[in-house]
Design an enzyme around this catalytic site. Structure first.
Site, PDB file in Angstrom:
ATOM      1  N   GLU A  40       0.821  -1.213   0.000  1.00  0.00           N
ATOM      2  CA  GLU A  40       0.000   0.000   0.000  1.00  0.00           C
ATOM      3  C   GLU A  40       0.855   1.262   0.000  1.00  0.00           C
ATOM      4  O   GLU A  40       0.491   2.258  -0.615  1.00  0.00           O
ATOM      5  CB  GLU A  40      -0.944  -0.003   1.197  1.00  0.00           C
ATOM      6  CG  GLU A  40      -2.006  -1.098   1.149  1.00  0.00           C
ATOM      7  CD  GLU A  40      -2.902  -1.014  -0.089  1.00  0.00           C
ATOM      8  OE1 GLU A  40      -2.996   0.061  -0.702  1.00  0.00           O
ATOM      9  OE2 GLU A  40      -3.506  -2.043  -0.434  1.00  0.00           O
ATOM     10  N   CYS A 189     -13.672   2.893 -16.007  1.00  0.00           N
ATOM     11  CA  CYS A 189     -14.055   4.266 -15.652  1.00  0.00           C
ATOM     12  C   CYS A 189     -12.797   5.109 -15.465  1.00  0.00           C
ATOM     13  O   CYS A 189     -12.535   5.648 -14.391  1.00  0.00           O
ATOM     14  CB  CYS A 189     -14.906   4.253 -14.388  1.00  0.00           C
ATOM     15  SG  CYS A 189     -15.825   5.786 -14.099  1.00  0.00           S
TER      16      CYS A 189
END
Length: 210
Positions: A40, A189
Site C-alpha cells: 500500500e 471508468c
DNA sequence: AATCCGGGGTA
DNA sequence: TACCCAGGATT
C-alpha cells in the site's frame, strides 16, 4: 427507486470476478499483514503495474518489520527509486521501526493506531483494515473518488465520498469490493475517455461518452 | 488550504 | 508538452 446494491455493488463484483487484476502479487491469499502494508505504501500515487514489477524482490528482502527497520536507508531507497517518490523509503524504515518498538513487530489492527505510523494515512490505514482484517469499510483513493462521484453524480468532496463508499462496502466481501472499485476505475471508468459504452453498471451516472 | 514529492506511461 | 498514477507529510 434506485437500488445501489442491484445497480452498482452486484454488477461491479461480477465484473471484477471476470475482469479483475487477480494476478497482482500483493493480492495473493498468503500475504502477510506487513506485505500488505508494504504494497500500500508503494502504491501511493503509483500505478499498480509499476509496483507489480518490483514488489516480489522488495517483499522478499524485507519480509518483516525487523528486517526493514534494520536495513540501511540507502538499501531501501534503491528499491523505491524506479517508482519515484523516494521519500517512501524513509516511510518504510521508520514505519517498520515504530511497529517494532510500539507493537512488538505486529501490524496494528486499529485505525487510530495505524494512522500514527509514519507514511500511513487514511487510505493506507483503511486498506490494511480491509485486506488484512476484513473490516467492512472502503478506502477512498483517486480511483474510488472518480468512480463514485461520476456514478452517483455527486461532488468529489472527500468526506462525502468516504461516507458513500463505507455505506456501499459489503460487510463480508469488503476486500473484493475494494479491489473491484480500483480495477474498474483503472480499466473502464478511467480519468480520460471512460469506457461508458461497455459499462455494466446501471444507475444515476451523468457521465456519458460513447 | 497549498505545496511538494517523482519516474514512467499516455495522449 | 501536459496530465495521470491504490497519498501523505510538511508548511
Amino acid at each position: 427507486m434506485f437500488d445501489p446494491q442491484r445497480g452498482f455493488v452486484d454488477p461491479l463484483l461480477s465484473w471484477y470476478e471476470q475482469n479483475g487484476r487477480h494476478d497482482l502479487p500483493w493480492r495473493e491469499p498468503d500475504r502477510t499483514p506487513f506485505e500488505v502494508l508494504l504494497a500500500e505504501i508503494m502504491l501511493q500515487r503509483t500505478t499498480a503495474e509499476a509496483v507489480a514489477g518490483v514488489f516480489r524482490p522488495f517483499a522478499a528482502r524485507y519480509p518483516t518489520p525487523a528486517a526493514a527497520a534494520a536495513a540501511p536507508s540507502d538499501d531501501i531507497k534503491g528499491l523505491v527509486e524506479p517508482l519515484g517518490l523516494v521519500k517512501r523509503a524513509a516511510y518504510v524504515r521508520q514505519c517498520a521501526g515504530q511497529i517494532l518498538s510500539r507493537h512488538a513487530g505486529d501490524v496494528p489492527r486499529e485505525h487510530s493506531v495505524l494512522v500514527d505510523l509514519h507514511g500511513v494515512g487514511e487510505y493506507t490505514a483503511r486498506s490494511v483494515l480491509i485486506h488484512v482484517h476484513g473490516l467492512g469499510v472502503a478506502a477512498v483513493d483517486t480511483n474510488v473518488r472518480r468512480l463514485l462521484s461520476r456514478f452517483f453524480d455527486v461532488t468529489p468532496e472527500q468526506s462525502q465520498i468516504a461516507v458513500l463508499a463505507d455505506a456501499l462496502a459489503p460487510s463480508t466481501r469488503s476486500s473484493d469490493f475494494q479491489h473491484a472499485m480500483l480495477d474498474f476505475a483503472a480499466e473502464v471508468c478511467t480519468a480520460d475517455s471512460p469506457g461508458c459504452s461497455s459499462c455494466p453498471l446501471r444507475g444515476p451516472c451523468a457521465t456519458a461518452e460513447e
